[in-house]
Enzyme design. Structure first.
Site, PDB file in Angstrom:
ATOM      1  CG  ASP A 136      74.401  80.606  29.112  1.00 44.79           C
ATOM      2  OD1 ASP A 136      75.324  79.788  28.951  1.00 44.79           O
ATOM      3  OD2 ASP A 136      74.571  81.740  29.575  1.00 44.79           O
ATOM      4  CB  CYS A 181      69.310  87.818  22.382  1.00 47.30           C
ATOM      5  SG  CYS A 181      69.327  87.269  24.097  1.00 47.30           S
ATOM      6  CD  GLU A 187      70.844  83.657  30.268  1.00 48.71           C
ATOM      7  OE1 GLU A 187      71.957  83.675  29.726  1.00 48.71           O
ATOM      8  OE2 GLU A 187      70.575  84.302  31.298  1.00 48.71           O
ATOM      9  CG  HIS A 193      84.898  80.169  17.721  1.00 54.97           C
ATOM     10  ND1 HIS A 193      85.515  79.088  18.289  1.00 54.97           N
ATOM     11  CD2 HIS A 193      83.800  80.407  18.473  1.00 54.97           C
ATOM     12  CE1 HIS A 193      84.832  78.704  19.353  1.00 54.97           C
ATOM     13  NE2 HIS A 193      83.800  79.485  19.484  1.00 54.97           N
TER      14      HIS A 193
END
Length: 572
Positions: free
Chosen positions: A460, A507, A436, A201
């Site tokens: 996703d 994306c 997704e 992260h």
């Protein structure tokens, strides 16, 4: 001149002065007292106060990160808050306190065990150990009543991370997400860490801030002295100590976008390289980096941190601002994607046992929040008729049924008729769907018949194909977009649209990794959308690719049986 190697995280270069950040220096625990001398009631109260203080700090960090790097990246802090309520952690800490362990020692011990468990695992799951460190350090600072400054080797206090001197190259064992979100990209010339990975992260936030970064350099980085001149090359994964004039000059030119025009493969196949945008503040940097428009305009930022939904006019102004920044390019706006990990307090979203498989995305727009959907469509159709509005495209999130697409298209027609009756200028933009879910991948041919484009959302899609919650660290090893099953879902989507009028994009983090560009071109994608900072590197990579060779690589990857084999193929 000496060169150290690691993993390039942000594909930029910077030169500056080394400054070590050692937060652990300020977190020295006092000696443990005899258990019989510990007032367990008082220590439990101290722990409760520390949790409250940590919770407030996490929420403040989330708000700052959302403002600076976008809601998507800031969502990590919501997971941090969940650690404060994790019964396995909290109950064990309380039990240790009741057995005579001071609160700070109980926190340190229990988090150390959890961190060791994560680090024993591979990939992204190991990288989540940094999130645990972040929460642990907040609790310890509260319990030890200390600030966030850290001590350098020479005893001088390192300045607050948000106020570092210009030209700083920040060195650390590792950086937590909250550490990174504090950094000023105008002051920090680069980051280099001993540990860490590209998908941690902290690394993702550094990319969003456009700070050159090299992670996982290893033990040799510790030999770099405070005040040394350093070059951080985030493209090739190099840290150069005492760089020569030629290296400095090359790094200085790296700040300018290397490719502002559209690009094609070496054999002439055009590939659109666009940017993901999660706030209005990200629009200008995307244009400056040479993005071919916006491939994912996340509208959720308009709905957060407020007491009521944004008005039609607010949404219209936000979209037209994006169109104005890219007058010759496409701007793809995703309709409101809430639910799952994206909550909006004033909407009173349903409390579901498994929200990722519940009412979210287009499902909410067509059901409970039809009014919000229609207001957003009004703003979008008006924007499509504005100056430069012919470049607008609208896509629907989390599609899994053809009926949803048909209902969404009917809603567009209904809103268009309503605007026409009111005498309001409007136009119907390109319409598309996010791929997704496995259902959308299986239905890609039918979706391509109905729509102008498809956009693969790899985060996703990986989650649903692999049945692995991307926020659940227990299954983080499953969440890899290079797994053959995920690659086959991507291939199925692109193949289904081939020969139709629909284009196919992607994306997400996968699209922005130059090491994967050849594979994605080989899978047949027409557009790649990513963090703006990675646009130049991906454009340069596209120019080097031969389409036939890329397709051969994709075929080999699709034939692999494990993700390890796919990675081995790409590394070879």
């Amino acid at each position: 001149m000496r060169t150290l190697t690691g993993v390039g995280s942000t594909p930029l270069s910077g030169v500056g002065t080394a400054r070590w950040y050692r937060p652990e220096a300020g977190l020295t625990l006092p000696d443990r007292p005899d258990p019989s001398a510990v007032d367990a009631v008082a220590e439990l109260a101290r722990f409760a106060d520390a949790r409250d203080a940590a919770r407030e700090a996490i929420r403040d960090a989330r708000d700052r990160a959302a403002e600076r790097v976008g809601e998507e990246e800031a969502a990590v802090f919501e997971a941090h808050e969940q650690f404060l309520d994790d019964p396995e952690l909290v109950d064990d800490i309380k039990a240790a306190i009741e057995d005579g362990t001071p609160a700070e020692h109980a926190v340190h011990d229990r988090f150390a065990a959890a961190i060791d468990q994560f680090e024993a695992l591979d990939g992204q799951m190991a990288e989540r150990a940094d999130d645990l460190r972040d929460v642990r350090d907040r609790l310890l600072r509260a319990l030890l009543n200390i600030g966030t400054d850290a001590e350098a080797d020479d005893g001088a206090a390192l300045a607050d991370l948000g106020d570092l001197p210009a030209g700083t190259v920040l060195l650390a064992e590792r950086l937590t997400p909250s550490d990174t979100a504090e950094l000023d990209p105008d002051a920090v010339a680069g980051i280099a860490t001993v540990a860490g990975g590209r998908t941690a992260h902290a690394a993702i936030i550094a990319r969003s801030l456009s700070i050159p970064a090299v992670v996982g350099v290893g033990e040799p980085l510790r030999e770099v002295e405070e005040g040394a001149d350093l070059l951080v090359d985030g493209t090739d994964g190099r840290v150069v100590v005492d760089p020569d004039a030629e290296s400095r000059a090359a790094a200085a030119t790296d700040a300018a976008p290397p490719v502002t025009e559209r690009v094609a493969t070496a054999d002439g196949r055009p590939i659109e390289v666009a940017a993901n945008v999660g706030s209005e503040a990200e629009i200008a940097p995307a244009a400056e980096r040479g993005a071919d428009g916006i491939g994912l305009f996340r509208t959720e930022f308009l709905f957060y941190d407020r007491e009521a939904p944004p008005s039609e006019e607010e949404q219209y102004e936000a979209v037209t601002a994006a169109l104005s920044a890219f007058p010759e390019d496409r701007v793809v706006v995703r309709t409101l994607d809430i639910g799952g990990d994206k909550q909006v307090s004033y909407l009173d979203l349903p409390d579901e046992s498994n929200p990722f498989l519940g009412r979210r995305g287009i499902r909410l727009s067509l059901d409970e929040h039809r009014d919000l959907f229609e207001t957003q469509l009004r703003a979008l159709l008006r924007a499509a008729a504005s100056e430069g509005g012919e470049g607008l495209a609208v896509m629907f999130p989390l599609v899994s049924r053809l009926e949803e697409v048909d209902a969404a298209a009917e809603a567009v027609e209904s809103v268009a008729a309503e605007l026409a009756a009111e005498g309001v200028d409007h136009a119907v933009p390109e319409l598309g769907a996010m791929v997704e879910t496995p259902a959308a991948a299986f239905l890609a041919d039918r979706l391509a018949d109905r729509l102008d484009f498809l956009s693969v959302g790899t985060n996703d899609l990986t989650q649903y194909v692999m049945a692995a919650d991307r926020e659940n660290d227990g299954v983080a090893a499953y969440h890899d977009p290079l797994h053959p099953a995920v690659l086959r879902a991507i291939d199925r989507t692109a193949s289904a649209a081939a020969g139709t009028d629909a284009w196919v994009g992607m994306c997400g983090e996968m699209a922005g990794d130059p090491a994967l560009t050849e594979l994605l071109v080989g899978l047949g994608l027409d557009e790649l959308s990513m963090s703006a900072v990675t646009v130049p590197a991906v454009k340069n990579r596209v120019r080097e690719i031969d389409s036939a060779a890329a397709r051969d690589l994709a075929e080999e990857a699709l034939a692999c049986e494990t993700r390890a084999k796919v990675r081995e193929l790409l590394d070879g």
